[in-house]
Every structure is written in structure tokens, then in C-alpha cells.
Motif scaffolding. Structure first.
Motif, PDB file in Angstrom:
ATOM      1  N   ASP A   1       0.837  -1.205   0.000  1.00 36.25           N
ATOM      2  CA  ASP A   1       0.000   0.000   0.000  1.00 36.25           C
ATOM      3  C   ASP A   1       0.871   1.254   0.000  1.00 36.25           C
ATOM      4  O   ASP A   1       2.055   1.210  -0.296  1.00 36.25           O
ATOM      5  CB  ASP A   1      -0.962  -0.015   1.186  1.00 36.25           C
TER       6      ASP A   1
ATOM      7  N   THR B   1       2.034   2.903   2.406  1.00 38.98           N
ATOM      8  CA  THR B   1       3.027   2.995   3.481  1.00 38.98           C
ATOM      9  C   THR B   1       4.408   2.555   3.012  1.00 38.98           C
ATOM     10  O   THR B   1       5.402   2.867   3.664  1.00 38.98           O
ATOM     11  CB  THR B   1       2.607   2.127   4.679  1.00 38.98           C
TER      12      THR B   1
ATOM     13  N   SER C   1      -8.529   5.681   1.744  1.00 42.67           N
ATOM     14  CA  SER C   1      -8.238   4.916   2.953  1.00 42.67           C
ATOM     15  C   SER C   1      -8.191   5.860   4.149  1.00 42.67           C
ATOM     16  O   SER C   1      -7.879   7.046   4.018  1.00 42.67           O
ATOM     17  CB  SER C   1      -6.893   4.193   2.810  1.00 42.67           C
ATOM     18  N   LYS C   2      -8.508   5.339   5.306  1.00 41.38           N
ATOM     19  CA  LYS C   2      -8.461   6.134   6.530  1.00 41.38           C
ATOM     20  C   LYS C   2      -7.272   5.742   7.412  1.00 41.38           C
ATOM     21  O   LYS C   2      -7.234   6.067   8.591  1.00 41.38           O
ATOM     22  CB  LYS C   2      -9.770   5.964   7.316  1.00 41.38           C
ATOM     23  N   ASP C   3      -6.293   5.059   6.819  1.00 38.48           N
ATOM     24  CA  ASP C   3      -5.114   4.654   7.583  1.00 38.48           C
ATOM     25  C   ASP C   3      -4.332   5.878   8.040  1.00 38.48           C
ATOM     26  O   ASP C   3      -4.296   6.903   7.346  1.00 38.48           O
ATOM     27  CB  ASP C   3      -4.212   3.755   6.734  1.00 38.48           C
ATOM     28  N   PRO C   4      -3.684   5.793   9.203  1.00 36.81           N
ATOM     29  CA  PRO C   4      -2.897   6.934   9.690  1.00 36.81           C
ATOM     30  C   PRO C   4      -1.728   7.247   8.766  1.00 36.81           C
ATOM     31  O   PRO C   4      -1.156   6.359   8.140  1.00 36.81           O
ATOM     32  CB  PRO C   4      -2.408   6.461  11.066  1.00 36.81           C
TER      33      PRO C   4
ATOM     34  N   LYS D   1      -9.638  -8.913   0.502  1.00 36.45           N
ATOM     35  CA  LYS D   1      -9.364  -7.535   0.906  1.00 36.45           C
ATOM     36  C   LYS D   1     -10.600  -6.672   0.660  1.00 36.45           C
ATOM     37  O   LYS D   1     -11.573  -7.101   0.051  1.00 36.45           O
ATOM     38  CB  LYS D   1      -8.163  -6.978   0.128  1.00 36.45           C
TER      39      LYS D   1
ATOM     40  N   CYS E   1      -4.985   9.635  -3.060  1.00 37.94           N
ATOM     41  CA  CYS E   1      -4.393   9.419  -1.739  1.00 37.94           C
ATOM     42  C   CYS E   1      -2.875   9.311  -1.855  1.00 37.94           C
ATOM     43  O   CYS E   1      -2.359   8.764  -2.840  1.00 37.94           O
ATOM     44  CB  CYS E   1      -4.951   8.148  -1.109  1.00 37.94           C
TER      45      CYS E   1
ATOM     46  N   HIS F   1       0.970   9.291   0.845  1.00 35.27           N
ATOM     47  CA  HIS F   1       1.496   9.137   2.193  1.00 35.27           C
ATOM     48  C   HIS F   1       2.207  10.405   2.641  1.00 35.27           C
ATOM     49  O   HIS F   1       2.706  11.189   1.824  1.00 35.27           O
ATOM     50  CB  HIS F   1       2.473   7.951   2.260  1.00 35.27           C
TER      51      HIS F   1
END
Length: 303
Positions: A140, A142, A154-157, A203, A276, A278
């Protein structure tokens, strides 16, 4: 001697002392006291095993070892300063590889325009496009493998997201399908057999348009699952199966495939798509320029 045991600030002190040939002037240039410079030189003498400089009147005289070190230290400091003082970003000379993760719908509808824009505005850069399955396998956003993902945010930090557009869905069937003869009833819709899209098994990338039938309270008979919407469209074009397609893909490929929209009494349903990225690339000038390009191309490609 290991570089890990060396305080590199000492090299800056030696470089300045050798350039000024005077401890007081070196201290003034470094914004420290003369005693601090003298202490740093004492530490360097112990580390290198050489006096490095000797006093002569109000100035200093370097030893042969210091004269030997001077150009090498000056070069190393100069290269480090150049590395830290990055030149202004120039899209025309950028040679970076930018990796974009996007589903097959975007690959068909607007990635070709992105390629053209890249050739015009970033002619030396390389564009790598990967699918959603690759996005997952690469770790992803990250990971350092993917710069931008266009899709369901995505709502990932640690992630940033910017809304791009809303993608609506349409129920499609092949030309000549019996469901196209008249406005279908709920019963007729319930008797249809569907192709479902599951981009990455296990997923959270399943067919987001399935909610259309769920909202209508009509169960779907799923008889086939495929990884992309383009595959679903090809299957429907050659069988009596039906599927939900993003409107943008239907408008781009529906006519050539002989697909027709079913005038079904289904509630309107759309999904918000976003760009999106990072936090690690948020302030990078090249990555920011690439995101601006993606944002503009997608905006020009959607109604």
C-alpha cells in the motif's frame, strides 16, 4: 578509525580554522567562542594523532597532515551542503519514476491522457501504473513503492486524501438481452445472473456498486467473479449475464462492446473517489507536481 566514532562538527571546525588561519576569526565565523574552537582542535589532535596546527604570532600554521586533509574535508563539506540545498524543482528535467495505483477503470478512461500530459510536462520522467492487486502486494502507500493511489480513500494513519469525483454505476447487459425489452420489474431483476468484481480476494476492494441492489432490497445471483470491471464488461458482452459498471467505463467502452444500460428501478448510487498519498511524500516538490498533474487530468476526464 570508524566514521561512527567521529563528531563531524569537528571537521567543520578544522575546515574553518584552516580557511581562516586564525582561531579567533574561525570562532567568529562559527558563532562560538575561541575556547570552544581550541577545545575542538584538542579533541581532533587526540583523534587523528597529529598536532594539526601550531601557533605563529596571532595566527596558526597547519601541519603537513592538516594540509593533506584540508582539500578532502573541504570537498566533503561542499558535497554535503549541495545535497542539503536542493535545487528548485524543474518538471522538464525531472527523471524520477512515479508509481500510480489505480483500478482498471481509470487505466482505460484517463490514464492515457495522463501519459500524454507526462510526455508534455515531464518528458524525462517515467510513469509506472499498477493495479489494485499490486498496490496491496507492494504494501500500500506505506511502502516506498507507490506514490499515489486513485480510488476509494483509505483512513489509515499517515495518509492524505483529496476528493476527485463521484463515480456512479449503471446496470448493463448485452445488446438483445431479454431484460432490455421493457422496463424490468423487481421480479425480473431478481432473476438476473450477475458477474461480480473482486479486485483483491480477501481484501476490502470488492464491487462497491453492489450496494445498488442491496439498497433496492433485491438479491443478486452471483454466478461469476472476476478481478476487473473490463473483464466483467467483456463477459457480459458475450453472455446473458449482467453486471454493474462504473458509468465512466460504460461511456468509454459500452458502445464498442455492444452493451446497453438497463432502465432498472434501482436507487441512484455512487462512490467517492479520491487521490491518496502518504505523509512521506507530502512535502516533496516532485511528488507534489505529479499529484497536481494527476488531479488536473482526472478533472478534465470526468464530467
Amino acid at each position: 578509525m570508524s566514521i561512527t566514532n567521529v563528531d563531524l562538527n569537528l571537521m567543520v571546525v578544522l575546515h574553518t580554522v584552516l580557511a581562516e588561519r586564525n582561531v579567533a576569526r574561525a570562532a567568529d565565523r562559527l558563532h562560538v567562542t575561541p575556547s570552544a574552537v581550541s577545545n575542538s582542535l584538542a579533541r581532533l589532535r587526540d583523534l587523528i594523532g597529529d598536532p594539526l596546527v601550531t601557533r605563529k604570532g596571532r595566527g596558526i600554521v597547519p601541519t603537513p597532515r592538516a594540509i593533506e586533509l584540508a582539500p578532502r574535508i573541504a570537498k566533503a563539506i561542499g558535497e554535503l551542503e549541495s545535497a542539503l540545498l536542493a535545487a528548485p524543482f524543474d518538471a522538464r528535467t525531472c527523471t524520477r519514476t512515479f508509481t500510480l495505483a489505480v483500478a482498471d477503470v481509470g487505466q482505460v478512461t484517463w490514464v492515457p491522457r495522463l501519459a500524454g500530459a507526462m510526455m508534455n510536462e515531464m518528458p524525462l520522467a517515467h510513469l509506472r501504473v499498477v493495479g489494485i492487486d499490486a498496490l496491496v502486494s507492494l504494501g500500500d502507500l506505506t511502502s516506498a513503492e507507490v506514490d499515489v493511489h486513485v480510488g476509494i480513500p483509505s483512513k489509515d494513519p499517515g495518509l492524505h486524501a483529496q476528493r476527485l469525483f463521484q463515480e456512479r454505476s449503471v446496470l448493463v447487459a448485452r445488446r438483445g438481452h431479454r431484460i432490455l425489452d421493457a422496463k424490468p420489474s423487481r421480479r425480473a431483476l431478481g432473476e438476473l445472473r450477475h458477474v461480480r468484481v473482486d479486485m483483491v480476494p480477501g481484501k476490502n476492494f470488492r464491487d462497491a456498486f453492489a450496494a445498488t441492489f442491496a439498497k433496492a432490497g433485491i438479491a443478486r445471483a452471483i454466478v461469476m467473479t472476476v478481478p476487473t470491471f473490463t473483464t466483467a464488461a467483456e463477459v457480459v458482452a458475450r453472455t446473458d449475464l449482467v453486471t454493474m459498471l462504473p458509468t465512466s467505463l460504460f461511456e468509454a467502452k459500452g458502445k464498442s462492446l455492444g452493451l446497453r444500460a438497463v432502465a432498472a428501478p434501482l436507487p441512484a448510487h455512487g462512490i467517492e473517489l479520491a487521490m491518496c498519498w502518504h505523509e512521506r511524500t507530502h512535502a516533496d516538490p516532485a511528488a507534489r507536481a505529479f499529484r497536481d498533474l494527476v488531479r488536473r487530468v482526472v478533472g478534465e476526464s470526468t464530467p
